[in-house]
Write a protein that holds these residues in place. Structure first.
Motif, mmCIF file in Angstrom:
data_model
loop_
_atom_site.group_PDB
_atom_site.id
_atom_site.type_symbol
_atom_site.label_atom_id
_atom_site.label_comp_id
_atom_site.label_asym_id
_atom_site.label_seq_id
_atom_site.Cartn_x
_atom_site.Cartn_y
_atom_site.Cartn_z
ATOM 1 N N GLU A 163 43.124 35.678 45.679
ATOM 2 C CA GLU A 163 42.513 36.668 45.399
ATOM 3 C C GLU A 163 43.262 37.524 44.132
ATOM 4 O O GLU A 163 44.507 37.679 44.432
ATOM 5 C CB GLU A 163 42.403 37.744 46.341
ATOM 6 N N GLY A 164 42.828 37.696 43.187
ATOM 7 C CA GLY A 164 43.616 38.429 42.041
ATOM 8 C C GLY A 164 42.948 39.796 41.591
ATOM 9 O O GLY A 164 42.083 40.327 42.378
ATOM 10 N N GLU A 165 43.568 40.435 40.852
ATOM 11 C CA GLU A 165 43.290 41.535 40.284
ATOM 12 C C GLU A 165 42.148 41.645 39.375
ATOM 13 O O GLU A 165 41.881 40.516 38.401
ATOM 14 C CB GLU A 165 44.343 42.124 39.437
ATOM 15 N N ASP A 166 41.234 42.695 39.272
ATOM 16 C CA ASP A 166 39.919 42.721 38.413
ATOM 17 C C ASP A 166 40.822 42.581 37.049
ATOM 18 O O ASP A 166 41.660 43.389 36.721
ATOM 19 C CB ASP A 166 39.404 43.997 38.580
ATOM 20 N N ARG A 167 40.142 42.062 36.132
ATOM 21 C CA ARG A 167 40.645 41.758 34.539
ATOM 22 C C ARG A 167 39.983 42.629 33.846
ATOM 23 O O ARG A 167 38.515 42.842 34.148
ATOM 24 C CB ARG A 167 40.793 40.381 34.167
ATOM 25 N N ALA A 168 40.518 43.288 32.591
ATOM 26 C CA ALA A 168 39.728 43.916 31.888
ATOM 27 C C ALA A 168 38.684 43.101 31.129
ATOM 28 O O ALA A 168 39.326 41.955 30.465
ATOM 29 C CB ALA A 168 40.658 44.809 30.878
ATOM 30 N N PRO A 169 37.615 43.257 30.764
ATOM 31 C CA PRO A 169 37.043 42.272 29.838
ATOM 32 C C PRO A 169 37.455 42.321 28.532
ATOM 33 O O PRO A 169 37.831 43.283 28.054
ATOM 34 C CB PRO A 169 35.449 43.094 29.994
ATOM 35 N N GLU A 170 37.471 40.911 27.882
ATOM 36 C CA GLU A 170 37.909 40.670 26.754
ATOM 37 C C GLU A 170 36.861 40.694 25.551
ATOM 38 O O GLU A 170 35.626 40.375 26.054
ATOM 39 C CB GLU A 170 38.673 39.176 26.700
ATOM 40 N N GLY A 171 37.387 41.307 24.389
ATOM 41 C CA GLY A 171 36.378 41.154 23.453
ATOM 42 C C GLY A 171 35.347 42.293 23.081
ATOM 43 O O GLY A 171 34.290 42.120 22.624
ATOM 44 N N VAL A 172 35.662 43.505 23.985
ATOM 45 C CA VAL A 172 34.888 44.539 24.141
ATOM 46 C C VAL A 172 35.465 45.528 22.994
ATOM 47 O O VAL A 172 36.572 45.967 22.877
ATOM 48 C CB VAL A 172 35.231 45.427 25.544
#
Length: 155
Positions: A30-39
């Motif tokens: 279970e990991g942390e939500d990641r910021a979407p890349e390339g936004v």
């Protein structure tokens, strides 16, 4: 050896989950939500999102938002956004206990943004951030709690 994780465009992307400081976790963890890349975000939106992540003790994820801003910024602002991303990575290294990496990135980031102090765009507190980075670079252990050590991006 298994194929590398790739995005829709074929670029290598590590799909492993990550912790709050961006360290890879075992697959299936279970990991942390990641910021979407390339936004592509408007500068005010990028700064607000990065500040929210910094305040939450997630400087690695703030770095990803700032890196997107750097890559999409107009040429005359790219060094500023790159420097902001470096400051977030410097705080990440401090929180991970990597004093040498923290000092290097904080000093590099401060150097990258210092030229914007005379007329800082987007309300960015360049002078305050340079001072914060120099202080933390001198005592990187103060970044052990990244939420407590988080800088204010805007004055």
């Amino acid at each position: 050896m298994p194929d590398r994780d790739r995005d829709e465009e074929g670029r290598a992307r590590n799909a492993r989950p990550r912790d709050a400081l961006g360290r890879p976790l075992p697959r299936g963890a279970e990991g942390e939500d990641r910021a979407p890349e390339g936004v592509v975000r408007a500068p005010a939106v990028a700064l607000a999102e990065a500040q929210r992540l910094l305040d939450a003790g997630r400087p690695f994820h703030a770095h990803e938002v700032l890196e997107d801003a750097w890559k999409s910024a107009p040429e005359q602002e790219r060094e500023l956004w790159r420097g902001l991303a470096q400051l977030a990575v410097g705080l990440t290294h401090a929180a991970r206990g990597n004093a040498r990496g923290a000092t290097t990135l904080l000093e590099r980031g401060a150097g990258s943004i210092a030229a914007y102090a005379g007329a800082p765009p987007h309300g960015i507190d360049v002078a305050g951030l340079v001072g914060w980075a120099k202080d933390l670079a001198a005592a990187p252990g103060a970044g052990a709690d990244p939420a407590a050590a988080a800088p204010r991006l805007r004055g």
